[in-house]
Design an enzyme around this catalytic site. Structure first.
Site, PDB file in Angstrom:
ATOM      1  N   ASP A   1      31.950  24.436   5.647  1.00  0.00           N
ATOM      2  CA  ASP A   1      30.695  23.714   5.871  1.00  0.00           C
ATOM      3  C   ASP A   1      29.792  23.840   4.632  1.00  0.00           C
ATOM      4  O   ASP A   1      28.756  23.184   4.545  1.00  0.00           O
ATOM      5  CB  ASP A   1      29.954  24.321   7.086  1.00  0.00           C
TER       6      ASP A   1
ATOM      7  N   GLN B   1      30.036  25.888  14.956  1.00  0.00           N
ATOM      8  CA  GLN B   1      29.205  24.733  15.320  1.00  0.00           C
ATOM      9  C   GLN B   1      27.751  25.179  15.530  1.00  0.00           C
ATOM     10  O   GLN B   1      27.487  26.080  16.320  1.00  0.00           O
ATOM     11  CB  GLN B   1      29.765  24.075  16.594  1.00  0.00           C
TER      12      GLN B   1
ATOM     13  N   LYS C   1      36.084  16.930  15.655  1.00  0.00           N
ATOM     14  CA  LYS C   1      36.649  17.652  14.507  1.00  0.00           C
ATOM     15  C   LYS C   1      38.078  18.086  14.805  1.00  0.00           C
ATOM     16  O   LYS C   1      38.977  17.984  13.966  1.00  0.00           O
ATOM     17  CB  LYS C   1      35.769  18.873  14.172  1.00  0.00           C
TER      18      LYS C   1
END
Ligand code: NAP
Length: 304
Positions: free
Chosen positions: A128, A105, A61
């Protein structure tokens, strides 16, 4: 001609190439944001602990973010961080005007309640798209951010010319991360959606009866060979979301496979995604797209 000679092997949807093409489109957008509005999209990725899979996802990422010219911050935290400390770190980034998108994460260590952490992220910075506000918006057909993996799957289908309107879609898996949101996206009464969606899980009876009906089969079970050739319809579209670590190369690199028995299913399907090189790269690119959207929201350049 013998029957075997007439058999077609599925066309492979190359997620790496597709993500590369989207990256070029996004570079133009980032350039124009900088030149016209003085905005540099900002992303923080928060990594708790050092789980090898999470380390490698976050690294990917960050590479994409830097490649696109974002302002990017990698924030590593120890595995024994408390929930309160993590929430207060998120609040710091919620207030930071240079950060438009916050990604924590997952999964997180046991002492931390993941939902509490997700709920702490400001919905406008929730790139997200897991916060209940964004999940709720998706459900009522008013989404601004789409969760990255479902967003990537949707783009793969659209960019491969797959007709979704009226299609029989079967989604194997009902997680909040993949199964539920992709089902919600495809069922909306909207263009590039409007499919008939069936969701399957471990409580589903006669799984193969459902999967064999699918024009489009999306598999997110997290187990190798959950779908075999006898379970798919001839000529169907197979999207394999699974990422299973099945060993290590002598060089210490993880050997990955999906949830679909690729070698046999590709002889029957019309289109199929590989693992690696399928949904994964698209997921990361959709995160980048969400960060750009977040930067626009933050600067009031986009109406919601
Ligand atoms: P998850 O939370 O473990 O959910 C798995 C789902 O599959 C559950 O709903 C489970 O049913 C169902 N399931 C498992 N085995 C099944 C079986 N034999 N028959 C029917 N249903 C079955 O997993 P997830 O987060 O959705 O992730 C799924 C996979 O995708 C994992 O391999 C993950 O690593 C991968 N993934 C990849 C990406 C990417 O970017 N490529 C992104 C996210 C996830 P129950 O609900 O009944 O338990």
């Amino acid at each position: 001609m013998k029957k075997e000679e007439l058999k077609m092997t599925a066309k492979i949807i190359n997620g790496t190439e597709m993500a590369g093409a989207i990256s070029e489109e996004l570079k133009e957008e980032v350039k124009s944001l900088k030149e016209r509005h003085g905005i540099i999209p900002g992303l923080v990725t928060i990594l708790v602990g050092d789980d090898p899979a999470s380390v490698s996802y976050v690294k990917g990422k960050q590479t994409n973010a830097k490649d696109l010219g974002f302002y990017s911050v990698q924030d590593n935290q120890p595995a024994d961080i408390s929930e309160e400390q993590l929430v207060s770190l998120i609040n710091k980034y919620n207030r930071d005007p240079l950060i438009h998108g916050i990604l924590v994460q997952l999964p997180l260590p046991e002492q931390i309640n993941e939902n509490r952490v997700i709920y702490a992220i400001a919905p406008d910075k929730d790139v997200d798209a897991l916060h209940p506000v964004n999940a709720g918006r998706l459900m009522i057909g008013e989404a601004y951010y789409y969760p990255c993996t479902p967003y990537g799957i949707h783009q793969m289908l659209i960019r491969s010319g797959v007709n979704l309107d009226g299609a029989e879609v079967v989604v194997l898996g009902r997680s909040n991360l993949v199964g539920k949101p992709i089902s919600m996206m495809l069922i909306q009464k909207q263009s590039k959606a409007n499919a008939t969606v069936t969701m399957c899980h471990t409580g589903t009876k006669n799984l193969a009866e459902h999967t064999r009906r699918a024009d489009i089969l999306i598999v997110a079970a997290g187990r190798p060979k959950t779908v075999t050739a006898d379970m798919v319809k001839e000529g169907s579209v197979i999207i394999d979301v699974g990422v299973n670590r099945i060993g290590m190369t002598p060089q210490g690199k993880a050997i990955l496979c999906g949830d679909v028995d690729f070698e046999t299913v590709k002889e029957k399907a019309g289109l199929i995604t590989p693992v690696p090189g399928g949904v994964g790269p698209m997921t990361r690119m959709m995160l980048m797209l969400n960060v750009i959207k977040a930067a626009k929201v933050n600067a009031g350049k986009n109406s919601r």
